[in-house]
Scaffold this active site. Sequence first.
Site, short mmCIF file in Angstrom:
data_model
loop_
_atom_site.label_atom_id
_atom_site.label_comp_id
_atom_site.label_asym_id
_atom_site.label_seq_id
_atom_site.Cartn_x
_atom_site.Cartn_y
_atom_site.Cartn_z
N GLU A 170 26.63 20.29 34.33
CA GLU A 170 26.60 21.45 35.24
C GLU A 170 25.20 21.86 35.69
O GLU A 170 24.86 23.04 35.66
CB GLU A 170 27.30 22.65 34.59
CG GLU A 170 28.74 22.36 34.22
CD GLU A 170 29.45 23.57 33.62
OE1 GLU A 170 28.78 24.56 33.27
OE2 GLU A 170 30.69 23.51 33.50
N ASN A 212 27.90 15.18 34.28
CA ASN A 212 29.22 15.82 34.33
C ASN A 212 29.12 17.16 35.05
O ASN A 212 28.19 17.94 34.78
CB ASN A 212 29.70 16.04 32.88
CG ASN A 212 31.16 16.41 32.76
OD1 ASN A 212 32.03 15.72 33.29
ND2 ASN A 212 31.45 17.51 32.06
N GLU A 278 37.79 16.76 32.44
CA GLU A 278 38.28 18.02 31.84
C GLU A 278 39.46 18.55 32.64
O GLU A 278 39.56 19.76 32.92
CB GLU A 278 37.16 19.07 31.81
CG GLU A 278 35.91 18.60 31.09
CD GLU A 278 34.80 19.66 31.05
OE1 GLU A 278 35.07 20.84 31.36
OE2 GLU A 278 33.66 19.29 30.73
N ASP A 280 42.43 20.18 34.33
CA ASP A 280 43.51 21.16 34.19
C ASP A 280 43.76 21.77 35.56
O ASP A 280 42.85 21.88 36.38
CB ASP A 280 43.25 22.21 33.09
CG ASP A 280 41.93 22.95 33.20
OD1 ASP A 280 41.29 22.92 34.27
OD2 ASP A 280 41.54 23.58 32.20
C1 XIL Z 1 34.98 25.58 27.44
C2 XIL Z 1 35.86 25.57 26.20
O1 XIL Z 1 37.11 25.06 26.55
C3 XIL Z 1 36.00 26.96 25.65
O2 XIL Z 1 36.67 26.94 24.40
C4 XIL Z 1 34.64 27.60 25.47
O3 XIL Z 1 34.80 28.95 25.09
C5 XIL Z 1 33.83 27.54 26.76
O4 XIL Z 1 33.75 26.20 27.17
N1 XIL Z 1 33.19 23.10 31.52
C6 XIL Z 1 32.80 22.42 30.41
C7 XIL Z 1 33.45 22.72 29.10
O5 XIL Z 1 32.02 21.48 30.51
O6 XIL Z 1 32.56 22.55 28.02
C8 XIL Z 1 34.01 24.12 29.06
O7 XIL Z 1 34.74 24.26 27.83
C9 XIL Z 1 34.90 24.35 30.26
C10 XIL Z 1 34.11 24.21 31.53
#
Ligand code: XIL
Length: 443
Positions: A170, A212, A278, A280
């Site tokens: 990020e 990422n 990731e 969703d």
């Molecule tokens: C999120 C986790 O799912 C949570 O449990 C935590 O509180 C915050 O981070 N992008 C990412 C992940 O790269 O590491 C994040 O994960 C979600 C967004």
Amino acid sequence: MTRTRTSQHSRRSLRAISFGTLAAVVLTSAVSVGVAATSAQAAGSTLQAAAAESGRYFGTAIAANKLSDSQYTTIANREFNMVTAENEMKLDATEPNQNQFNFTNGDRIVSWARSNGKQVRGHTLAWHSQQPGWMQNMSGTALRNAMLNHVTQVATHYRGQIHSWDVVNEAFADGSSGARRDSNLQRTGNDWIEAAFRAARAADPNAKLCYNDYNTDNWSHAKTQAVYNMVRDFKSRGVPIDCVGFQAHFNSGNPVPSNYHTTLGNFAALGVDVQITELDIAGSGTSQAEQYRGIMQACLAVARCTGVSVWGVRDSDSWRAGDTPLLFDGNGNKKLAYNYTLDALNAGGNGGNPGAGDCTVTVTRAEEWNDRFNVTFAVSGTSSWRVSIGLQGGQSLQNSWNAAISGTSGTLTATPNGNGNSFGITLYKNGSTGLPSATCSTT
Ligand code: XIL
């Protein structure tokens, strides 16, 4: 009996063949229906098996504190073959005090993964977020050196055990600027990202090193272009980068873009793997399921899209549980999105049919005799379909079940006859043993 097989369905074909060998003398078309169902199930009845048919992995985020929940581990073990620690390898977890490393929970996840035959994505070595307090308060050369030490120590600890590392997470700003995200790390100098990649390569030369990010899915967005330009620059200057991760957190404000396969394909053309890291998707029902299918089709359309990971197992495990964004509900039941995802993966090897409309068809070779063989078809995406079947050479139709078929040689057309979306045909070989082609269109 010929044992020539088309490659992507070799496992299910072999199972079907061995059944066919046993049953050949007694088979009738009525029996064939049951065999067709067996063979379709063998086609990848879990996400990891379906993805593996095209050489891809299917993963999930795992939380160490849920490894004692047997429903959670049962689903995770059955469906996924790649594991990402949801929080346990982040900076605050692994270096809570400067130069005092804590790998307890990260190691629990790696150990669970390895003892169950799964690979591990490392997440993440350098990030503006979830930093330990001591790091948040640092700047300049001291922070740069602390960051590099962190990358080196953590990548060294897990050396040889990580499939891919999210080295930097990020680092670009949202919106139209195309700029780097402002952060304490960015303020140490624009070269902090490449410095992190070089340190990671030195510490674990065999892990794939990924950049990422999120909101990098739509090809026309400034952030996507900015990351693309960085990766192109890294490749041209020999900065060690092997992959780009697309977080793929979608909701109505950030929907799955229609040009997703273009984005993945353009990044892959730079000479990196691409991974959905990731995934969703907020929502429910058909709309959510169709978006999951779209993501699978985009990945399957790009040879270097090597795998997909969802960000959690059940909706109740999600970091945004209220969006019900995952493939299993809070009771561990498969959702419609699961079925669409599985079907899309199973269709991916030969039936993706991009451009053929809103449906896909999977073709599977089933029982075989000296003079003829069975072929089964599974349509997904609609119940109103037409499948155009291109026979090979001298092949001709002997028999069919569960669909209306017109034609007997050359091109056949199959349409529903009230018996669902799985149907089959028996073909006389007449010297041609190859599988027919099939394309699906909605009607
Ligand atoms: C999120 C986790 O799912 C949570 O449990 C935590 O509180 C915050 O981070 N992008 C990412 C992940 O790269 O590491 C994040 O994960 C979600 C967004």
